[in-house]
Design a protein around this motif. Structure first.
Motif, PDB file in Angstrom:
ATOM      1  N   LYS A   1      -8.734   8.153  12.304  1.00  0.00           N
ATOM      2  CA  LYS A   1      -9.114   6.843  11.745  1.00  0.00           C
ATOM      3  C   LYS A   1     -10.046   6.068  12.689  1.00  0.00           C
ATOM      4  O   LYS A   1     -10.525   4.988  12.344  1.00  0.00           O
ATOM      5  CB  LYS A   1      -7.858   5.998  11.485  1.00  0.00           C
TER       6      LYS A   1
ATOM      7  N   ILE B   1      -6.281   2.413   5.654  1.00  0.00           N
ATOM      8  CA  ILE B   1      -7.731   2.611   5.576  1.00  0.00           C
ATOM      9  C   ILE B   1      -8.023   4.102   5.437  1.00  0.00           C
ATOM     10  O   ILE B   1      -7.363   4.929   6.089  1.00  0.00           O
ATOM     11  CB  ILE B   1      -8.440   2.007   6.824  1.00  0.00           C
TER      12      ILE B   1
ATOM     13  N   ILE C   1     -10.663   0.588   1.526  1.00  0.00           N
ATOM     14  CA  ILE C   1      -9.373  -0.104   1.389  1.00  0.00           C
ATOM     15  C   ILE C   1      -9.009  -0.010  -0.084  1.00  0.00           C
ATOM     16  O   ILE C   1      -9.882  -0.094  -0.942  1.00  0.00           O
ATOM     17  CB  ILE C   1      -9.402  -1.579   1.878  1.00  0.00           C
TER      18      ILE C   1
ATOM     19  N   TYR D   1       2.047   6.727  -7.315  1.00  0.00           N
ATOM     20  CA  TYR D   1       2.326   5.682  -6.328  1.00  0.00           C
ATOM     21  C   TYR D   1       3.556   4.855  -6.733  1.00  0.00           C
ATOM     22  O   TYR D   1       4.231   4.293  -5.881  1.00  0.00           O
ATOM     23  CB  TYR D   1       1.087   4.809  -6.131  1.00  0.00           C
TER      24      TYR D   1
ATOM     25  N   ALA E   1       0.848  -1.196   0.000  1.00  0.00           N
ATOM     26  CA  ALA E   1       0.000   0.000   0.000  1.00  0.00           C
ATOM     27  C   ALA E   1       0.883   1.246   0.000  1.00  0.00           C
ATOM     28  O   ALA E   1       2.082   1.175   0.299  1.00  0.00           O
ATOM     29  CB  ALA E   1      -0.875  -0.008   1.254  1.00  0.00           C
TER      30      ALA E   1
ATOM     31  N   PHE F   1      -8.578   1.929  -3.281  1.00  0.00           N
ATOM     32  CA  PHE F   1      -9.466   3.067  -3.564  1.00  0.00           C
ATOM     33  C   PHE F   1     -10.897   2.581  -3.757  1.00  0.00           C
ATOM     34  O   PHE F   1     -11.637   3.107  -4.578  1.00  0.00           O
ATOM     35  CB  PHE F   1      -8.963   3.866  -4.760  1.00  0.00           C
TER      36      PHE F   1
ATOM     37  N   GLY G   1       0.676   5.802   0.865  1.00  0.00           N
ATOM     38  CA  GLY G   1       0.048   6.721   1.818  1.00  0.00           C
ATOM     39  C   GLY G   1       0.891   6.879   3.068  1.00  0.00           C
ATOM     40  O   GLY G   1       1.988   6.322   3.172  1.00  0.00           O
TER      41      GLY G   1
HETATM   42  C1  F6R Z   1      -3.031   3.517  -0.713  1.00  0.00           C
HETATM   43  C2  F6R Z   1      -4.388   3.071  -0.436  1.00  0.00           C
HETATM   44  C3  F6R Z   1      -5.330   3.837   0.421  1.00  0.00           C
HETATM   45  C4  F6R Z   1      -4.689   4.300   1.736  1.00  0.00           C
HETATM   46  C5  F6R Z   1      -5.717   5.076   2.576  1.00  0.00           C
HETATM   47  C6  F6R Z   1      -5.081   5.632   3.836  1.00  0.00           C
HETATM   48  O1  F6R Z   1      -2.353   2.617  -1.544  1.00  0.00           O
HETATM   49  O2  F6R Z   1      -4.743   2.065  -0.956  1.00  0.00           O
HETATM   50  O3  F6R Z   1      -6.440   3.026   0.725  1.00  0.00           O
HETATM   51  O4  F6R Z   1      -4.220   3.193   2.436  1.00  0.00           O
HETATM   52  O5  F6R Z   1      -6.254   6.103   1.828  1.00  0.00           O
HETATM   53  O6  F6R Z   1      -4.129   6.565   3.509  1.00  0.00           O
HETATM   54  P1  F6R Z   1      -3.122   7.150   4.605  1.00  0.00           P
HETATM   55  O7  F6R Z   1      -2.298   6.019   5.047  1.00  0.00           O
HETATM   56  O8  F6R Z   1      -2.340   8.196   3.876  1.00  0.00           O
HETATM   57  O9  F6R Z   1      -3.982   7.695   5.693  1.00  0.00           O
END
Ligand code: F6R
Length: 270
Positions: free
Chosen positions: A202, A133, A139, A80, A35, A141, A37
């Motif tokens: 979250k 998340i 999860i 990404y 992932a 996009f 982010g």
């Molecule tokens: C990223 C992804 C998204 C992120 C989510 C949380 O590849 O699939 O689901 O995991 O938007 O993003 P952060 O970790 O930046 O809060």
């Protein structure tokens, strides 16, 4: 679902990295789902450290990322692919050809998405999928309303996600409107899922994911249908969970079982 609440975000990252590293050591040719982010940054930093200091070997590992923004090429600093290169791949000994991120500039999206699914299948499926998340419970996009059986496809980002991700782009206007994303169905086929979340922003999404109904309105809740999911949280992200005490009890029992302290669990006392 196994819910582990750690004292701090750093501990979530360290434990997550340890978990991934132990799979890589056990099965050097494993297939990881990754992932991007803010959430996985600490995990990747720790994996890089383990590669440098503890000889963690990625030379036979294959990876598939969850998603990519449509319109951004690999050299765009918010793509990404760029994120993965600069935060992990460029610092470990992984073979470039074994790393897969959807191509945000593919011209025939349908064919590209089909091919991405096929590549995952050809690699033998994903052994361990790392997930973050969204505050809207997504999860990858898979925004609210996404089919829980969905496969890799084009997806329109929700307003909440665009607002959340504007911090990386400078303004909401610059955030792409579309992404290619693995589907919920694709993710559920991974043999194991590790979802990590940190911070009180979250907490609501985590509560719905773990203790709410399974619903396409919170696509992470579909993980309740998966047989092997670990949810790693810091105290802030786990702050809204009602059954927190019980999850801690389960962890204590697991530790006793793993360390062979069976009498403390009432086994063999009679
Ligand atoms: C990223 C992804 C998204 C992120 C989510 C949380 O590849 O699939 O689901 O995991 O938007 O993003 P952060 O970790 O930046 O809060």
């Amino acid at each position: 679902m196994r819910v582990i609440v750690e004292k701090s975000a750093d501990e979530v990252s360290r434990r997550g990295a340890k978990f991934i590293a132990s799979l890589v050591r056990r099965k050097p040719d494993c297939v990881l789902g990754l992932a991007t982010g803010g959430s996985p940054l600490g995990v990747y930093a720790e994996l890089i450290r383990m590669h440098r200091e503890e000889d963690l070997d990625f030379s036979r590992v294959t990876t598939f990322n969850l998603d990519e923004y449509v319109g951004l090429g690999p050299t765009h600093n918010q793509s990404y692919r760029y994120f993965m290169q600069s935060n992990l791949f460029d610092h470990i000994n992984i073979e470039p050809k074994r790393t897969h991120v959807p191509d945000g500039r593919a011209l025939d999206f349908e064919a590209h998405c089909r091919q991405y699914e096929q590549r995952i299948a050809d690699a033998g499926g994903i052994e361990l999928q790392l997930l973050g998340i969204g505050t809207d419970g997504h999860i990858a996009f898979n925004e609210p309303g996404s089919s829980l059986g969905s496969r890799t496809r084009l997806k329109t980002l929700a307003g909440e996600t665009i607002r959340d991700n504007a911090r990386f782009f400078g303004s909401e206007e610059q955030v792409p409107r579309l992404a290619i994303t693995m589907g919920v169905g694709t993710i559920l086929e991974s043999r194991q899922c590790l979802l990590i979340a940190m911070g009180d922003h979250k907490a609501a999404a985590i509560r719905s994911t773990v203790e709410g109904p399974v619903t396409a309105q919170v696509t992470a809740s579909a993980l309740q249908l998966h047989r092997d999911v670990i949810i790693g949280l810091d105290e802030a992200a786990g702050g809204w969970l009602e059954r927190r005490e019980y999850y801690a009890e389960v962890e204590r029992a697991n530790e006793l079982l793993e360390s062979g302290q069976l009498r403390a669990l009432g086994i063999g006392n009679q």
